[in-house]
Write an enzyme that holds these catalytic residues in place. Sequence first.
Site, PDB file in Angstrom:
ATOM      1  N   LYS A  67      22.532   1.272  11.637  1.00 48.17           N
ATOM      2  CA  LYS A  67      21.696   0.958  10.472  1.00 48.17           C
ATOM      3  C   LYS A  67      21.803  -0.505  10.127  1.00 48.17           C
ATOM      4  O   LYS A  67      22.908  -1.049  10.047  1.00 48.17           O
ATOM      5  CB  LYS A  67      22.160   1.793   9.267  1.00 48.17           C
ATOM      6  CG  LYS A  67      21.412   1.511   7.984  1.00 48.17           C
ATOM      7  CD  LYS A  67      20.535   2.676   7.596  1.00 48.17           C
ATOM      8  CE  LYS A  67      19.532   2.338   6.508  1.00 48.17           C
ATOM      9  NZ  LYS A  67      18.392   1.529   6.943  1.00 48.17           N
ATOM     10  N   LYS A  91      29.982  -3.377   6.672  1.00 43.61           N
ATOM     11  CA  LYS A  91      29.430  -3.140   5.333  1.00 43.61           C
ATOM     12  C   LYS A  91      29.162  -1.647   5.121  1.00 43.61           C
ATOM     13  O   LYS A  91      29.509  -1.077   4.088  1.00 43.61           O
ATOM     14  CB  LYS A  91      28.130  -3.933   5.187  1.00 43.61           C
ATOM     15  CG  LYS A  91      27.542  -3.905   3.811  1.00 43.61           C
ATOM     16  CD  LYS A  91      26.408  -4.911   3.706  1.00 43.61           C
ATOM     17  CE  LYS A  91      26.051  -5.145   2.269  1.00 43.61           C
ATOM     18  NZ  LYS A  91      25.150  -6.285   2.094  1.00 43.61           N
ATOM     19  N   LYS A 103      21.179  -4.440  13.791  1.00 44.31           N
ATOM     20  CA  LYS A 103      20.352  -5.476  13.161  1.00 44.31           C
ATOM     21  C   LYS A 103      19.231  -5.850  14.117  1.00 44.31           C
ATOM     22  O   LYS A 103      19.413  -5.817  15.337  1.00 44.31           O
ATOM     23  CB  LYS A 103      21.191  -6.732  12.882  1.00 44.31           C
ATOM     24  CG  LYS A 103      20.597  -7.627  11.832  1.00 44.31           C
ATOM     25  CD  LYS A 103      20.965  -7.161  10.444  1.00 44.31           C
ATOM     26  CE  LYS A 103      20.314  -7.995   9.374  1.00 44.31           C
ATOM     27  NZ  LYS A 103      20.831  -7.662   8.032  1.00 44.31           N
ATOM     28  N   THR A 187      19.951  -3.823  -5.455  1.00 43.85           N
ATOM     29  CA  THR A 187      21.009  -4.812  -5.191  1.00 43.85           C
ATOM     30  C   THR A 187      21.555  -5.389  -6.501  1.00 43.85           C
ATOM     31  O   THR A 187      22.769  -5.381  -6.739  1.00 43.85           O
ATOM     32  CB  THR A 187      20.497  -5.927  -4.266  1.00 43.85           C
ATOM     33  OG1 THR A 187      20.094  -5.319  -3.037  1.00 43.85           O
ATOM     34  CG2 THR A 187      21.569  -6.966  -3.985  1.00 43.85           C
ATOM     35  N   ASN A 218      15.102 -11.725  -6.577  1.00 45.83           N
ATOM     36  CA  ASN A 218      15.244 -10.271  -6.697  1.00 45.83           C
ATOM     37  C   ASN A 218      16.644  -9.884  -7.184  1.00 45.83           C
ATOM     38  O   ASN A 218      16.787  -9.174  -8.184  1.00 45.83           O
ATOM     39  CB  ASN A 218      14.915  -9.620  -5.346  1.00 45.83           C
ATOM     40  CG  ASN A 218      15.177  -8.129  -5.373  1.00 45.83           C
ATOM     41  OD1 ASN A 218      16.310  -7.692  -5.156  1.00 45.83           O
ATOM     42  ND2 ASN A 218      14.176  -7.337  -5.666  1.00 45.83           N
ATOM     43  N   SER A 349      19.199   2.605   0.542  1.00 44.40           N
ATOM     44  CA  SER A 349      18.533   2.974   1.802  1.00 44.40           C
ATOM     45  C   SER A 349      19.047   4.323   2.295  1.00 44.40           C
ATOM     46  O   SER A 349      18.289   5.163   2.775  1.00 44.40           O
ATOM     47  CB  SER A 349      18.817   1.934   2.887  1.00 44.40           C
ATOM     48  OG  SER A 349      17.860   0.912   2.841  1.00 44.40           O
TER      49      SER A 349
HETATM   50  P1  NAD Z   1      15.148 -14.450  -3.506  1.00 43.48           P
HETATM   51  O1  NAD Z   1      14.500 -15.378  -2.552  1.00 43.48           O
HETATM   52  O2  NAD Z   1      14.339 -13.414  -4.198  1.00 43.48           O
HETATM   53  O3  NAD Z   1      15.852 -15.323  -4.679  1.00 43.48           O
HETATM   54  C1  NAD Z   1      16.677 -16.415  -4.459  1.00 43.48           C
HETATM   55  C2  NAD Z   1      16.785 -17.200  -5.756  1.00 43.48           C
HETATM   56  O4  NAD Z   1      17.762 -18.200  -5.627  1.00 43.48           O
HETATM   57  C3  NAD Z   1      15.493 -17.900  -6.177  1.00 43.48           C
HETATM   58  O5  NAD Z   1      15.322 -17.767  -7.562  1.00 43.48           O
HETATM   59  C4  NAD Z   1      15.766 -19.372  -5.837  1.00 43.48           C
HETATM   60  O6  NAD Z   1      15.057 -20.269  -6.675  1.00 43.48           O
HETATM   61  C5  NAD Z   1      17.252 -19.440  -6.103  1.00 43.48           C
HETATM   62  N1  NAD Z   1      17.907 -20.532  -5.420  1.00 43.48           N
HETATM   63  C6  NAD Z   1      17.846 -20.849  -4.089  1.00 43.48           C
HETATM   64  N2  NAD Z   1      18.611 -21.932  -3.856  1.00 43.48           N
HETATM   65  C7  NAD Z   1      19.167 -22.272  -5.045  1.00 43.48           C
HETATM   66  C8  NAD Z   1      20.036 -23.307  -5.445  1.00 43.48           C
HETATM   67  N3  NAD Z   1      20.521 -24.183  -4.567  1.00 43.48           N
HETATM   68  N4  NAD Z   1      20.406 -23.351  -6.743  1.00 43.48           N
HETATM   69  C9  NAD Z   1      19.935 -22.447  -7.643  1.00 43.48           C
HETATM   70  N5  NAD Z   1      19.108 -21.465  -7.315  1.00 43.48           N
HETATM   71  C10 NAD Z   1      18.720 -21.392  -6.041  1.00 43.48           C
HETATM   72  O7  NAD Z   1      16.372 -13.804  -2.738  1.00 43.48           O
HETATM   73  P2  NAD Z   1      17.181 -12.465  -3.093  1.00 43.48           P
HETATM   74  O8  NAD Z   1      16.576 -11.345  -2.363  1.00 43.48           O
HETATM   75  O9  NAD Z   1      17.374 -12.392  -4.560  1.00 43.48           O
HETATM   76  O10 NAD Z   1      18.564 -12.796  -2.371  1.00 43.48           O
HETATM   77  C11 NAD Z   1      19.516 -13.679  -2.960  1.00 43.48           C
HETATM   78  C12 NAD Z   1      20.841 -13.532  -2.236  1.00 43.48           C
HETATM   79  O11 NAD Z   1      21.263 -12.169  -2.313  1.00 43.48           O
HETATM   80  C13 NAD Z   1      20.817 -13.865  -0.740  1.00 43.48           C
HETATM   81  O12 NAD Z   1      22.063 -14.404  -0.388  1.00 43.48           O
HETATM   82  C14 NAD Z   1      20.640 -12.508  -0.093  1.00 43.48           C
HETATM   83  O13 NAD Z   1      21.130 -12.492   1.246  1.00 43.48           O
HETATM   84  C15 NAD Z   1      21.495 -11.662  -1.002  1.00 43.48           C
HETATM   85  N6  NAD Z   1      21.161 -10.239  -0.929  1.00 43.48           N
HETATM   86  C16 NAD Z   1      19.955  -9.777  -1.375  1.00 43.48           C
HETATM   87  C17 NAD Z   1      19.664  -8.429  -1.257  1.00 43.48           C
HETATM   88  C18 NAD Z   1      18.358  -7.866  -1.762  1.00 43.48           C
HETATM   89  O14 NAD Z   1      18.181  -6.629  -1.680  1.00 43.48           O
HETATM   90  N7  NAD Z   1      17.466  -8.668  -2.318  1.00 43.48           N
HETATM   91  C19 NAD Z   1      20.601  -7.551  -0.677  1.00 43.48           C
HETATM   92  C20 NAD Z   1      21.844  -8.046  -0.251  1.00 43.48           C
HETATM   93  C21 NAD Z   1      22.095  -9.404  -0.388  1.00 43.48           C
END
Ligand code: NAD
Length: 421
Positions: A67, A91, A103, A187, A218, A349
């Site tokens: 997965k 994980k 992956k 998340t 997100n 998931s």
């Molecule tokens: P996203 O693109 O929706 O949001 C990222 C946010 O971070 C944006 O608001 C952007 O403006 C901000 N950002 C980027 N660089 C920045 C900086 N230098 N300073 C301040 N803000 C900054 O992404 P997401 O889906 O929310 O994911 C964010 C993190 O969470 C990533 O590391 C991702 O791998 C991790 N993550 C997300 C999920 C998920 O389900 N969305 C799951 C596991 C891990």
Amino acid sequence: MSSYLEWMLGVLKEAVELAGLPHEVYEYLSKPDRVLMVKIPVRMDDGRLVVFEGYRVQHNNALGPYKGGIRFHPEVTLETDIALAMGMTLKNSLAGLPYGGGKGAVRCDPKKLSAAELERLSRGYARAIAPLIGDQVDIPAPDVGTNPQIMAWMVDEFSKLKGYNVPGVFTAKPPELWGNPVRIYSTGYGTVVAAKAAAERWLEGFEGKVVSIHGFGNAGQYAALWASRFGAKVVAVSDTSGTVYDPNGLDVELAIKVKNETGKVVNYPKGQKLQDPDASLYVDADILIPAAIENTITEKNAGKVKARLIVEAANGPTTPGAEKILYSRKDFVAVVPDILANAGGVIMSYLEWVENLQWWFWDEEETRAKLASIMERNFKRTADRWEKLKAESSRPVTMRDAAFVLAVERVYNAMKLRGWI
Ligand code: NAD
């Protein structure tokens, strides 16, 4: 070797050693079970034929079907994909799910593709990997550059090949197509459940605690929303446009509305606006949730962080050097590591997959309660193990170390019982 794969192998080796497991566990897990490389020829809107390269890596299935997500990104390589698949084995194991790790990736820039090209590419990739996946074999999901619409196309393509609907072969589908409404916020929500559990264990409760959030996409937006719903005071949030700060607490719903309507959180009409997007890392807060990108808290700025608890929504936001500095502070409590704190997405998931396999759907609240109880159980298990390891070990042990030890142990036990090692 890619630096990410090197890093992942280092983490794995350390976890095997710290868990006191035989070196052959490292040998076994340092290579994937299987790698599939595919080409995806796509007819572009202008008539050109572009041949994309894609992969599906199946790392280990001792605990259940492979997965892990599918990444559409211009810089993916097979080595990064192997490292990411390895990370998923750990994980999923730590999350207590009946899954191994896998992956997938396609080297492309999805932002440069039209919707029709993206659909042809997604369907082409699903056809190409179809011989190796299945709802009992390998279950992909979205990752960077992919989304629920892409999962819907892929499920449709796979189902056409089979001749009947197979919803459980991809997860994080739109709710209208056998997905679950909790997925969108799983998340951020899961991170806050972990933060709440940590605060109840080490900070005398979550209610009224001051929370700051770096990154407002997100993960960050839903973390802010659920932190405020659970009674914490969210005082700062930031995106690349800057930081908004209000020591009396932000109106989180308004901040989300402003961010989504204008693209910039600094258009939030109240509080103070700070130009520095990193200002949220340094404000007075009990809990800091990094939710943007990797390498955010480093040796250079860790000394400026005031929070006592860091709960990682982002992947890899705290470097090992930074962790050392943080833990050397007397009042610092813990970095709740990404592998534990941001697992809400993959746990959701799993719940979606269970729904799909039995064609029986829970309502939103029921699903959320199941997600919370899995997150709480995982947090407790990791925190208990961490405290035990700290008491037994002569070297400093972080909560991240404890998480990796638990993850690798569960895979080891499964492999041993199966007679693989
Ligand atoms: P996203 O693109 O929706 O949001 C990222 C946010 O971070 C944006 O608001 C952007 O403006 C901000 N950002 C980027 N660089 C920045 C900086 N230098 N300073 C301040 N803000 C900054 O992404 P997401 O889906 O929310 O994911 C964010 C993190 O969470 C990533 O590391 C991702 O791998 C991790 N993550 C997300 C999920 C998920 O389900 N969305 C799951 C596991 C891990």
